[in-house]
Design an enzyme around this catalytic site. Structure first.
Site, PDB file in Angstrom:
ATOM      1  N   CYS A   1       0.797  -1.234   0.000  1.00  0.00           N
ATOM      2  CA  CYS A   1       0.000   0.000   0.000  1.00  0.00           C
ATOM      3  C   CYS A   1       0.824   1.276   0.000  1.00  0.00           C
ATOM      4  CB  CYS A   1      -0.998  -0.005   1.154  1.00  0.00           C
ATOM      5  SG  CYS A   1      -0.272   0.175   2.805  1.00  0.00           S
TER       6      CYS A   1
ATOM      7  N   ASP B   1      -7.356   5.730  -3.718  1.00  0.00           N
ATOM      8  CA  ASP B   1      -6.541   4.629  -3.191  1.00  0.00           C
ATOM      9  C   ASP B   1      -6.158   3.690  -4.326  1.00  0.00           C
ATOM     10  OD1 ASP B   1      -5.347   2.612  -1.807  1.00  0.00           O
ATOM     11  OD2 ASP B   1      -6.996   2.252  -0.422  1.00  0.00           O
TER      12      ASP B   1
ATOM     13  N   HIS C   1      -2.852   1.494   6.776  1.00  0.00           N
ATOM     14  CA  HIS C   1      -3.083   1.492   5.333  1.00  0.00           C
ATOM     15  C   HIS C   1      -2.778   2.889   4.817  1.00  0.00           C
ATOM     16  CE1 HIS C   1      -4.431   0.375   1.446  1.00  0.00           C
ATOM     17  NE2 HIS C   1      -5.524   1.112   1.465  1.00  0.00           N
TER      18      HIS C   1
END
Length: 715
Positions: free
Chosen positions: A310, A389, A366
């Site tokens: 991530c 994202d 995250h």
């Protein structure tokens, strides 16, 4: 050279390829007899794109390339040098029409091909041009203003004089955070410097109680990066299927951000990064990357790059967005929920071995990006930061992408707003229900929580390396009336009741102060009985390796006791964690999840406490030898003390820095190390000013060790 019968010949003194750079000048040659017969046509020898001055005024001079890069909605000036004997420029008589074109299929209807004539003065709401002449040096200065809503990309610039066309060169047009009419306009100059111009930053990992900082080189102005970013747009499936529509849509930062959210991962296309959260035996481990440039160059050369997780996806996205001119920040959400069934509840079901067998997960952290823009599709109230994202988690409209979602919509629980607001809302604000499987196979709920998710949301502070807590921008304070009202507004069908009185039975975990990887240490679970009667309980304390996204691995510690706890007293259960027990099972994340469970046999109630241990790592010492000057060699002396009770194999140091290492990392392998790793790496700065040198250490046994040092490069 003889002119053709048409009497018109054009020579361009620079070479161009598909995206590329425009040189400072073009040369135009015409038959003198031809131009003599056309009194209003000027005989132009060359065009000076005035690259240095234009790039400086458009905040693109950091690109350090001989090409014209300008931001939309802002004027730039080119200079036409006339041949000796050419007609004099006369504003009311000379016929100048300019044509700007972008994309493979330029069309007027799509806004990718625009014609505009000279005017007395420029008009800042459209493509326009004005000109002045200087007879003493035989030049004409043309000021061009681009439309503040024009598509971004590479443009050709053509001069049309009564049907006779001359290619004046090419320029690249970017979004403009300095232009009030641009959708990405940002009022604060200090924020523009941070979110558009800053080429290095800090990513946050670890746990909310033990935060780890990872330096990162974004390097959006490094040579070749802008062209790679434009190539990413060109290779997205929407462009492949309809290039005209896609290129026209590049005027809209909402569209561009959503395209990039899909293209930074490679799940549905030939995007930049391949994700891998399992065992990595080939490719580059995500923890080894220290900047975006190496990744983007590898993608441009060979396609999808192995591997990313991530923080890598987010950092690369930040580089691309900043390169295109969209203000962007990297954001870390600690205790980030992954809600697989969109009910805004994270359901954790534990089997008899204490393993969570539910699909929902809570990641230790995250990382995603926020981009700054207006949202005319939602209304002015939703302007500002937009979450996107690029990490592939769930599909959105059939593609692995997420956002952009308005930060205000997340905070206010407006789940009907585009894009993907429910999923992101759950990441920062979901409730948690935990249940335990009994010997009968029945699951019994033993814990509910409204504050376990989104414990801390961080980004780098503007203008400094401090942490900036932006949790309040994403959500109201946990437990507040506003927070619960927002949650109910999100139409959650399984709302939880707020906790009433403090429990009379308490269970908590205490960690040691020094927990460096390679050491042995103890952790304690403390069960306090505030009831009036003695409690007879089963007390379980276990430890398992865990990845940052919440997936548990092998066990590295377990203890079970039957305890008798008198009223008003406490019972402490020790769990010893040795390197022999955890060293072979932890990942490069260096995380261990410890869980304590107490079963009150009399009432059949269960109590649970949980913490994530973030192991510290040895530090890298950095010392520079020699004066730090442009084009002079400097040596970085690096050292790291091995904290593991065994030899490290295949050790290496890597350095990287914008303007310091030639646009790519420099790695030195040093083989096996028993006690202390040392290396001396030489580099040659090429740009004066402030810079940051990033250093990374890697080995088979010890990975993901990074440090940085700030440098001032003298002329």
């Amino acid at each position: 050279m003889r002119a053709p019968r048409s009497g018109f010949t054009l020579q361009i003194s620079a070479r161009f390829n598909a995206h590329l750079c425009c040189r400072a000048e073009t040369q135009v040659l015409r038959d003198k007899n031809f131009t003599a017969d056309m009194p209003h046509i000027l005989d132009i020898e060359r065009c000076d794109l005035n690259i240095k001055n234009n790039n400086s005024s458009h905040h693109t001079e950091l690109c350090q390339e001989e090409r014209l890069i300008v931001r939309r909605g802002q004027e730039f000036t080119i200079v036409l040098h006339l041949k000796a004997g050419s007609k004099e420029f006369k504003p009311n008589e000379t016929s100048f029409t300019f044509i700007v074109e972008t994309g493979p299929l330029p069309r007027k209807e799509s806004g990718t091909k625009i014609r505009f004539d000279l005017q007395d003065s420029i008009v800042d709401t459209e493509w326009s041009a004005s000109a002045t002449n200087d007879p003493s040096v035989n030049t004409v200065s043309v000021t061009i203003n681009s439309y503040s809503n024009a598509p971004v990309g590479v443009y050709s610039l053509t001069l049309d004089q009564e049907g006779q066309k001359a290619n004046l060169g090419k320029f690249t047009l970017l979004f403009n955070a300095w232009c009030p009419r641009d959708a990405v306009y940002m009022q604060s100059e200090t924020k523009r410097k941070e979110y558009v111009l800053a080429q290095h930053g800090i990513l946050y990992k670890g746990g909310y109680e033990r935060i780890k900082e990872t330096p990162w080189n974004f390097g959006q102005f490094e040579p070749g990066i802008l062209d790679i970013c434009l190539k990413i747009l060109d290779e997205n499936p929407k462009c492949v299927s309809d290039a005209d529509k896609d290129c026209s849509a590049r005027r809209n930062p909402i569209y561009v951000t959503r395209v990039l959210s899909a293209m930074i991962n490679s799940n549905d296309d030939k995007g930049v990064l391949v994700g891998n959260w399992g065992k990595i035996e080939s490719g580059v481990h995500p923890c080894k990357w220290i900047g975006s440039g190496d990744i983007l160059h590898r993608w441009a050369k060979s396609g999808p790059v192995c591997y990313g997780q991530c923080w890598v996806f987010a950092a690369v996205a930040c580089t691309v967005l900043r390169a295109l001119g969209i203000p962007c920040r990297v954001v870390t959400n600690f205790q980030s929920a992954h809600d697989t069934n969109a009910n805004l509840v994270i359901e954790r079901r534990y089997n008899k071995d204490g393993e969570n067998v539910a699909d929902d997960m809570i990641w230790n952290f995250h990382v995603w990006v926020d981009s700054w823009m207006t949202r005319p599709d939602l209304g002015n109230d939703y302007d500002g930061w937009q979450i996107s994202d690029p990490t592939p988690q769930e599909k959105s409209e059939g593609v692995f992408c997420c956002g952009p979602a308005s930060l205000r919509a997340i905070r206010e629980g407006d789940l009907t707003m585009k894009y993907d607001v429910p999923f992101i809302f759950a990441e920062v604000n979901a409730d948690v229900v935990e249940s335990l499987c009994l010997s009968t196979g029945k699951y019994v709920k033993f814990s509910t929580s409204t504050d376990s998710v989104g414990r801390l949301i961080l980004t780098k502070a503007v203008g400094s390396d401090e942490r900036h807590d932006i949790t309040h921008q994403y959500k109201y304070p946990e437990g507040s009336k506003e927070e619960r009202e927002v949650y109910e507004k999100a139409q959650h069908q399984n709302k939880l009741q707020q906790r009433g009185e403090e429990p009379v039975l308490r269970l908590k975990i205490k960690l040691a102060d020094n927990m460096i990887v390679g050491s042995d240490f103890d952790v304690f679970a403390v069960f306090t009985n505030n009831c009036k009667e003695t409690k007879m309980c089963n007390f379980t304390f276990l430890a398992k390796a865990v990845t940052y996204n919440g997936r548990r691995g092998a066990s590295c510690g377990f203890v079970l006791e039957k305890v008798k706890v008198p009223s008003g007293e406490e019972s402490r259960l020790r769990l010893s964690l040795t390197y022999d027990s955890y060293g072979s099972v932890i990942t490069s994340d260096r995380l261990i999840k410890v869980t304590a469970i107490v079963h009150d046999k009399e009432t059949n109630d269960y109590y649970k406490a949980e913490k994530t241990i973030v192991l510290d790592e040895p530090g890298i010492e950095i010392k520079l030898v020699g004066e730090v000057r442009v084009n002079q060699s400097v040596t970085a002396e690096l050292s790291l003390r091995n904290s593991l009770p065994k030899t490290l194999h295949d050790c290496s140091f890597t350095i990287d820095g914008v303007g310091l290492t030639g646009g790519k990392p420099i790695t030195m392998k040093i083989g096996a190390v028993k006690h202390e790793a040392e290396a001396s790496i030489e580099f040659r700065p090429r740009v004066a000013g402030d810079a940051v040198l990033l250093v990374s250490f890697d080995s088979d046994e010890l990975k993901n060790i990074k440090n940085k040092i700030k440098i001032v490069v003298q002329e």
